[in-house]
Write an enzyme that holds these catalytic residues in place. Structure first.
Site, mmCIF file in Angstrom:
data_model
loop_
_atom_site.group_PDB
_atom_site.id
_atom_site.type_symbol
_atom_site.label_atom_id
_atom_site.label_comp_id
_atom_site.label_asym_id
_atom_site.label_seq_id
_atom_site.Cartn_x
_atom_site.Cartn_y
_atom_site.Cartn_z
ATOM 1 N N GLY A 194 0.782 -1.234 0.000
ATOM 2 C CA GLY A 194 0.000 0.000 0.000
ATOM 3 C C GLY A 194 0.813 1.282 0.000
ATOM 4 C CB SER A 195 4.302 2.187 -0.886
ATOM 5 O OG SER A 195 4.432 1.728 -2.201
ATOM 6 C CB ILE B 236 -8.467 -10.261 -13.284
ATOM 7 C CG1 ILE B 236 -7.003 -10.696 -13.306
ATOM 8 C CG2 ILE B 236 -8.975 -9.762 -14.637
ATOM 9 C CD1 ILE B 236 -6.091 -9.968 -14.236
ATOM 10 C CG HIS C 289 1.887 -2.341 -15.310
ATOM 11 N ND1 HIS C 289 1.533 -3.557 -14.764
ATOM 12 C CD2 HIS C 289 2.899 -2.598 -16.178
ATOM 13 C CE1 HIS C 289 2.295 -4.503 -15.287
ATOM 14 N NE2 HIS C 289 3.131 -3.954 -16.149
ATOM 15 C CG ASP D 115 -1.250 -4.545 -16.805
ATOM 16 O OD1 ASP D 115 -1.925 -4.006 -15.914
ATOM 17 O OD2 ASP D 115 -0.489 -5.502 -16.584
HETATM 18 C C1 GRF Z 1 3.414 -1.278 -7.541
HETATM 19 O O1 GRF Z 1 4.675 -1.508 -8.122
HETATM 20 C C2 GRF Z 1 2.347 -1.174 -8.604
HETATM 21 O O2 GRF Z 1 2.800 -0.597 -9.782
HETATM 22 C C3 GRF Z 1 2.020 -2.631 -8.842
HETATM 23 O O3 GRF Z 1 2.060 -3.221 -7.567
HETATM 24 C C4 GRF Z 1 2.946 -2.480 -6.722
HETATM 25 C C5 GRF Z 1 2.148 -2.088 -5.527
HETATM 26 O O4 GRF Z 1 2.937 -1.501 -4.535
HETATM 27 N N1 GRF Z 1 0.762 -2.748 -9.540
HETATM 28 P P1 GRF Z 1 2.257 -0.837 -3.247
HETATM 29 O O5 GRF Z 1 1.330 -1.896 -2.630
HETATM 30 O O6 GRF Z 1 1.519 0.372 -3.681
HETATM 31 O O7 GRF Z 1 3.405 -0.527 -2.328
#
Ligand code: GRF
Length: 193
Positions: free
Chosen positions: A20-21, A97, A114, A150
């Site tokens: 969840g960053s 999905i 993505h 995507d």
């Molecule tokens: C990110 O790299 C995003 O692009 C991909 O999954 C990862 C999620 O990271 N779809 P976070 O959970 O937001 O830290």
């Protein structure tokens, strides 16, 4: 996009599955004057998702849904989203999905981030594939979600240079730092179009 920001901010739900960053960075952004969105709901398919802590810390409503029965879960999800007057959905590391039926209910209102320069490297294990192919650049993309993985219309991208000593871990970290800036920027762009 046919949503008007008006005085009220766009009621947004963020869907997560893990760390969840990106959710954290979107919450921070949503509290600024620049933000056209307000995050009012966090959805996770995983009760252990660390990202749920950010929702809690920020007093944002959260729901965990087990996608065991996809159809039933999505129907439940649709009613939760409607009940909360959700106008936009940001997928942020959401690993499920969504069906065509679900996407049709929120047509043109679902965004995703993505970790590659789409249309290259759709799907999983992007960094590994990028390094195996000895690419010089990679990056991240914010795009609309359609019913092909995507593949929706691209809103914004950020390119990063791959160094000689790059590893999957270092590349993931480098790109994630850019994702945290790109997602808010793409949202601002979308509402200024
Ligand atoms: C990110 O790299 C995003 O692009 C991909 O999954 C990862 C999620 O990271 N779809 P976070 O959970 O937001 O830290």
């Amino acid at each position: 996009m046919v949503l008007s920001t008006g005085i009220n901010k766009i009621r947004t739900a963020v869907f997560i599955s893990g760390t969840g960053s990106n959710l954290k960075s979107l919450i921070k952004f949503s509290k600024t004057n620049k933000s056209p969105i307000s995050i009012v709901l966090v959805i996770s398919n995983n009760s252990e998702a660390k990202g749920l802590d950010y929702a809690k810390k920020n007093n944002i409503k959260k729901k965990v849904l087990n996608f065991g029965n996809k159809k039933l879960t999505e129907n439940n999800l649709i009613s939760i989203l409607k009940k909360n007057n959700i106008q936009m959905i940001c997928l942020a590391g959401f690993m499920k999905i969504l069906s065509k039926n679900f996407l049709n209910k929120f047509k043109g209102k679902i965004l995703n981030i993505h970790p590659s320069l789409l249309p290259k490297y759709k799907g999983l294990d992007t960094h590994k594939r990028v390094l195996n192919n000895k690419e010089k650049y990679s990056g991240c993309t914010v795009h609309f979600v359609n019913d092909r993985l995507d593949s929706g219309k691209i809103i914004m991208q950020k390119k990063v240079k791959i160094s000689k000593k790059e590893t999957e871990t270092s590349l993931a970290k480098k790109i994630l730092t850019q994702e945290h800036k790109l997602y808010p920027k793409a949202i601002v762009k979308l509402f200024s179009l």
